[in-house]
Design a protein around this motif. Structure first.
Motif, PDB file in Angstrom:
ATOM      1  N   ALA A   9       0.847  -1.194   0.000  1.00  0.00           N
ATOM      2  CA  ALA A   9       0.000   0.000   0.000  1.00  0.00           C
ATOM      3  C   ALA A   9       0.882   1.244   0.000  1.00  0.00           C
ATOM      4  CB  ALA A   9      -0.892  -0.004   1.238  1.00  0.00           C
ATOM      5  N   TYR A  10       0.642   2.096  -0.973  1.00  0.00           N
ATOM      6  CA  TYR A  10       1.380   3.369  -1.044  1.00  0.00           C
ATOM      7  C   TYR A  10       0.518   4.445  -0.398  1.00  0.00           C
ATOM      8  CZ  TYR A  10       3.303   7.578  -3.352  1.00  0.00           C
ATOM      9  OH  TYR A  10       3.832   8.826  -3.628  1.00  0.00           O
ATOM     10  N   LEU A  11       1.078   5.132   0.606  1.00  0.00           N
ATOM     11  CA  LEU A  11       0.369   6.255   1.220  1.00  0.00           C
ATOM     12  C   LEU A  11       0.478   7.423   0.253  1.00  0.00           C
ATOM     13  CD1 LEU A  11      -0.854   5.578   3.908  1.00  0.00           C
ATOM     14  CD2 LEU A  11       1.315   4.396   3.744  1.00  0.00           C
ATOM     15  N   SER A  12      -0.657   7.908  -0.205  1.00  0.00           N
ATOM     16  CA  SER A  12      -0.641   8.913  -1.270  1.00  0.00           C
ATOM     17  C   SER A  12      -1.866   9.802  -1.179  1.00  0.00           C
ATOM     18  CB  SER A  12      -0.641   8.184  -2.624  1.00  0.00           C
ATOM     19  OG  SER A  12      -1.089   9.048  -3.639  1.00  0.00           O
ATOM     20  N   PRO A  13      -1.700  11.115  -1.436  1.00  0.00           N
ATOM     21  CA  PRO A  13      -2.891  11.982  -1.420  1.00  0.00           C
ATOM     22  C   PRO A  13      -3.868  11.623  -2.530  1.00  0.00           C
ATOM     23  CG  PRO A  13      -0.962  13.197  -2.217  1.00  0.00           C
ATOM     24  CD  PRO A  13      -0.473  11.859  -1.750  1.00  0.00           C
ATOM     25  N   GLN A  14      -3.408  10.783  -3.481  1.00  0.00           N
ATOM     26  CA  GLN A  14      -4.276  10.411  -4.604  1.00  0.00           C
ATOM     27  C   GLN A  14      -5.042   9.113  -4.336  1.00  0.00           C
ATOM     28  OE1 GLN A  14      -1.902  10.416  -8.184  1.00  0.00           O
ATOM     29  NE2 GLN A  14      -0.969  12.375  -7.687  1.00  0.00           N
ATOM     30  N   GLY A  15      -4.824   8.513  -3.174  1.00  0.00           N
ATOM     31  CA  GLY A  15      -5.409   7.202  -2.892  1.00  0.00           C
ATOM     32  C   GLY A  15      -6.832   7.257  -2.378  1.00  0.00           C
ATOM     33  N   CYS A  69       6.062   4.739   2.211  1.00  0.00           N
ATOM     34  CA  CYS A  69       5.965   6.171   2.524  1.00  0.00           C
ATOM     35  C   CYS A  69       6.764   6.959   1.491  1.00  0.00           C
ATOM     36  CB  CYS A  69       6.550   6.447   3.907  1.00  0.00           C
ATOM     37  SG  CYS A  69       5.760   5.509   5.206  1.00  0.00           S
ATOM     38  N   GLY A  70       6.087   7.804   0.764  1.00  0.00           N
ATOM     39  CA  GLY A  70       6.786   8.653  -0.197  1.00  0.00           C
ATOM     40  C   GLY A  70       7.405   9.857   0.492  1.00  0.00           C
ATOM     41  N   ARG A  71       8.330  10.483  -0.213  1.00  0.00           N
ATOM     42  CA  ARG A  71       8.942  11.763   0.229  1.00  0.00           C
ATOM     43  C   ARG A  71       9.139  12.623  -1.009  1.00  0.00           C
ATOM     44  NH1 ARG A  71       9.481  14.271   5.272  1.00  0.00           N
ATOM     45  NH2 ARG A  71       8.322  12.741   6.490  1.00  0.00           N
ATOM     46  N   TYR A  72       9.624  13.812  -0.838  1.00  0.00           N
ATOM     47  CA  TYR A  72       9.864  14.746  -1.952  1.00  0.00           C
ATOM     48  C   TYR A  72       8.557  14.941  -2.727  1.00  0.00           C
ATOM     49  CZ  TYR A  72      14.321  12.715  -0.581  1.00  0.00           C
ATOM     50  OH  TYR A  72      15.362  12.227   0.144  1.00  0.00           O
ATOM     51  N   GLN A  73       8.620  14.862  -4.078  1.00  0.00           N
ATOM     52  CA  GLN A  73       7.395  15.009  -4.887  1.00  0.00           C
ATOM     53  C   GLN A  73       6.680  13.670  -5.072  1.00  0.00           C
ATOM     54  OE1 GLN A  73       5.642  17.580  -5.909  1.00  0.00           O
ATOM     55  NE2 GLN A  73       7.087  18.919  -4.866  1.00  0.00           N
ATOM     56  N   GLY A  74       7.170  12.652  -4.390  1.00  0.00           N
ATOM     57  CA  GLY A  74       6.517  11.351  -4.469  1.00  0.00           C
ATOM     58  C   GLY A  74       7.410  10.308  -5.108  1.00  0.00           C
ATOM     59  N   ILE A  75       6.779   9.293  -5.723  1.00  0.00           N
ATOM     60  CA  ILE A  75       7.568   8.185  -6.266  1.00  0.00           C
ATOM     61  C   ILE A  75       7.288   8.025  -7.766  1.00  0.00           C
ATOM     62  CG2 ILE A  75       7.525   7.079  -4.003  1.00  0.00           C
ATOM     63  CD1 ILE A  75       5.674   4.983  -4.981  1.00  0.00           C
ATOM     64  N   TRP A 135      -3.579   4.601  -0.397  1.00  0.00           N
ATOM     65  CA  TRP A 135      -4.448   5.092   0.679  1.00  0.00           C
ATOM     66  C   TRP A 135      -4.050   6.521   1.022  1.00  0.00           C
ATOM     67  CZ3 TRP A 135      -8.644   2.583   2.600  1.00  0.00           C
ATOM     68  CH2 TRP A 135      -8.757   1.214   2.311  1.00  0.00           C
ATOM     69  N   SER A 136      -5.068   7.368   1.141  1.00  0.00           N
ATOM     70  CA  SER A 136      -4.852   8.761   1.520  1.00  0.00           C
ATOM     71  C   SER A 136      -5.454   8.990   2.902  1.00  0.00           C
ATOM     72  CB  SER A 136      -5.570   9.668   0.513  1.00  0.00           C
ATOM     73  OG  SER A 136      -5.700  10.978   1.024  1.00  0.00           O
ATOM     74  N   VAL A 137      -4.863   9.894   3.670  1.00  0.00           N
ATOM     75  CA  VAL A 137      -5.483  10.230   4.964  1.00  0.00           C
ATOM     76  C   VAL A 137      -6.312  11.506   4.857  1.00  0.00           C
ATOM     77  CG1 VAL A 137      -3.910   8.956   6.458  1.00  0.00           C
ATOM     78  CG2 VAL A 137      -3.343  11.307   5.812  1.00  0.00           C
ATOM     79  N   GLY A 138      -6.502  12.014   3.659  1.00  0.00           N
ATOM     80  CA  GLY A 138      -7.364  13.189   3.493  1.00  0.00           C
ATOM     81  C   GLY A 138      -6.948  14.007   2.291  1.00  0.00           C
ATOM     82  N   ASN A 139      -7.819  14.897   1.904  1.00  0.00           N
ATOM     83  CA  ASN A 139      -7.570  15.695   0.699  1.00  0.00           C
ATOM     84  C   ASN A 139      -6.700  16.908   1.002  1.00  0.00           C
ATOM     85  OD1 ASN A 139      -9.088  13.878  -0.761  1.00  0.00           O
ATOM     86  ND2 ASN A 139     -10.988  14.992  -0.385  1.00  0.00           N
ATOM     87  N   PHE A 140      -5.480  16.625   1.392  1.00  0.00           N
ATOM     88  CA  PHE A 140      -4.464  17.644   1.640  1.00  0.00           C
ATOM     89  C   PHE A 140      -3.116  16.958   1.436  1.00  0.00           C
ATOM     90  CE2 PHE A 140      -3.634  15.528   5.585  1.00  0.00           C
ATOM     91  CZ  PHE A 140      -4.889  15.104   6.013  1.00  0.00           C
ATOM     92  N   VAL A 141      -2.054  17.769   1.357  1.00  0.00           N
ATOM     93  CA  VAL A 141      -0.749  17.175   1.034  1.00  0.00           C
ATOM     94  C   VAL A 141       0.215  17.290   2.226  1.00  0.00           C
ATOM     95  CG1 VAL A 141       1.245  17.296  -0.516  1.00  0.00           C
ATOM     96  CG2 VAL A 141      -1.055  17.566  -1.430  1.00  0.00           C
ATOM     97  N   LEU A 142       0.701  16.140   2.653  1.00  0.00           N
ATOM     98  CA  LEU A 142       1.720  16.079   3.708  1.00  0.00           C
ATOM     99  C   LEU A 142       3.100  16.080   3.049  1.00  0.00           C
ATOM    100  CD1 LEU A 142       0.105  13.136   5.686  1.00  0.00           C
ATOM    101  CD2 LEU A 142       0.268  15.491   6.518  1.00  0.00           C
ATOM    102  N   SER A 143       4.125  16.301   3.866  1.00  0.00           N
ATOM    103  CA  SER A 143       5.486  16.302   3.312  1.00  0.00           C
ATOM    104  C   SER A 143       6.015  14.897   3.083  1.00  0.00           C
ATOM    105  CB  SER A 143       6.445  17.016   4.265  1.00  0.00           C
ATOM    106  OG  SER A 143       5.913  18.252   4.608  1.00  0.00           O
ATOM    107  N   GLY A 144       5.376  13.920   3.708  1.00  0.00           N
ATOM    108  CA  GLY A 144       5.847  12.548   3.559  1.00  0.00           C
ATOM    109  C   GLY A 144       4.763  11.583   4.001  1.00  0.00           C
ATOM    110  N   GLY A 145       4.925  10.317   3.636  1.00  0.00           N
ATOM    111  CA  GLY A 145       3.905   9.324   3.950  1.00  0.00           C
ATOM    112  C   GLY A 145       3.949   8.808   5.387  1.00  0.00           C
ATOM    113  N   GLU A 146       4.995   9.199   6.153  1.00  0.00           N
ATOM    114  CA  GLU A 146       5.160   8.594   7.478  1.00  0.00           C
ATOM    115  C   GLU A 146       3.997   8.911   8.423  1.00  0.00           C
ATOM    116  OE1 GLU A 146       7.554  10.042   5.748  1.00  0.00           O
ATOM    117  OE2 GLU A 146       9.056   8.463   5.527  1.00  0.00           O
ATOM    118  N   LEU A 147       3.578  10.199   8.469  1.00  0.00           N
ATOM    119  CA  LEU A 147       2.478  10.540   9.380  1.00  0.00           C
ATOM    120  C   LEU A 147       1.194   9.834   8.946  1.00  0.00           C
ATOM    121  CD1 LEU A 147       3.152  14.340   9.999  1.00  0.00           C
ATOM    122  CD2 LEU A 147       3.398  12.480  11.648  1.00  0.00           C
ATOM    123  N   ALA A 148       1.021   9.706   7.627  1.00  0.00           N
ATOM    124  CA  ALA A 148      -0.161   8.998   7.108  1.00  0.00           C
ATOM    125  C   ALA A 148      -0.084   7.523   7.512  1.00  0.00           C
ATOM    126  CB  ALA A 148      -0.229   9.150   5.598  1.00  0.00           C
ATOM    127  N   ALA A 149       1.090   6.917   7.377  1.00  0.00           N
ATOM    128  CA  ALA A 149       1.254   5.499   7.736  1.00  0.00           C
ATOM    129  C   ALA A 149       0.993   5.306   9.230  1.00  0.00           C
ATOM    130  CB  ALA A 149       2.655   5.019   7.375  1.00  0.00           C
TER     131      ALA A 149
END
Ligand code: SAM
Length: 239
Positions: A90-96, A117-123, A136-150
């Motif tokens: 599972a990729y943590l992504s704002p697009q998920g 967990c992605g970083r920078y502009q993603g993968i 999977w996304s944790v909401g319609n906003f952009v975090l700096s990395g996937g760690e907080l989402a994970a």
């Protein structure tokens, strides 16, 4: 549940492994967290994990090779431990798919997962196409990395592991578990800044308390999240 996290910042996860319910669940063996840092899988002397995007534009992307090597190592680790060979990646992504309690329930029933967990502009899209089963996304906003989402996903899933939360009723009564928000709660003192605890809660009448709580759950949901009432079909029943 075996949770394998692909991350450039494994140290961030001490927030859940050293505090609260998730920490106790890890101690009890209800969840086991393993980390795979793409930096450990680099092949150049600078241990490079990012590169510029083709076509130009701002920011960097995570490089394919270390990321894929880390995912493969996580798969090997699961195989070595004899757990589910089919662990979904599972990729943590704002697009998920936006995570909600139904999604958490779905994830909680699995015995293993690999979280990227992605970083920078993603993968790189090819890593998504070739290695990722779901986003999977944790909401319609952009975090700096996937760690907080994970960590959010892991915390929510851990609460549903049998034995993780001391009183299992507290999980089944949480907001969203029956499609409604939780009712208002009160603790001591009985009067705080001239505001009284609702008298029914002091009555000892358990039937009346149950009814009051259901009514308050409906009022709270209708006021704060009316779309949940429509989803449950309760707005039709009202008329
Ligand atoms: C700065 S974001 C990249 C955003 C990407 N450029 C986009 O616009 O879709 C870096 C990483 O943070 C994670 N991330 C950001 N927002 C997220 C969200 N809402 N849910 C889950 N992960 C998220 C993803 O892993 C992503 O690769």
């Amino acid at each position: 549940m075996q949770i394998n996290v692909i991350t450039l910042f494994p140290e961030m996860f001490t927030a859940i492994t050293e505090c609260g319910i998730t920490s106790k669940a890890a101690e009890q063996g209800l969840i086991e967290l393993n980390y795979f840092n793409p930096r450990e899988f680099t092949t150049d002397k600078h241990r490079t994990v990012d590169d510029k995007p083709y076509g130009g534009g701002p920011g960097m992307l995570m490089k394919t090779q270390p990321l894929v090597a880390a995912i493969k190592a996580a798969r090997r680790g699961l195989r070595a431990r004899g757990t589910n060979l089919e662990a979904k990646v599972a990729y943590l992504s704002p697009q998920g798919r936006v995570l909600d309690q139904a999604g958490v329930l779905e994830l909680a029933s699995r015995d293993s997962m690999i979280l990227v967990c992605g970083r920078y502009q993603g993968i790189d899209q090819r890593v998504i196409d070739q290695e990722v089963d779901e986003e999977w996304s944790v909401g319609n906003f952009v975090l700096s990395g996937g760690e907080l989402a994970a960590m959010t996903l892991i915390d929510a899933v851990t609460r549903l592991q049998s034995g993780a939360v001391g009183d299992k009723d507290s999980v089944s009564q949480d907001s969203f578990s029956n499609g409604l928000l939780h009712w208002p709660e009160y603790t001591k003192p009985k009067v705080f800044n001239n505001q009284y605890v609702p008298s029914v809660l002091l009555s000892g009448d358990h039937k009346a308390i149950r009814e009051w709580r259901l009514e308050q759950s409906l009022i709270t949901t209708r006021t704060k999240r009316p779309e949940l009432i429509s989803k449950k079909g309760l707005d039709q029943k009202k008329h």
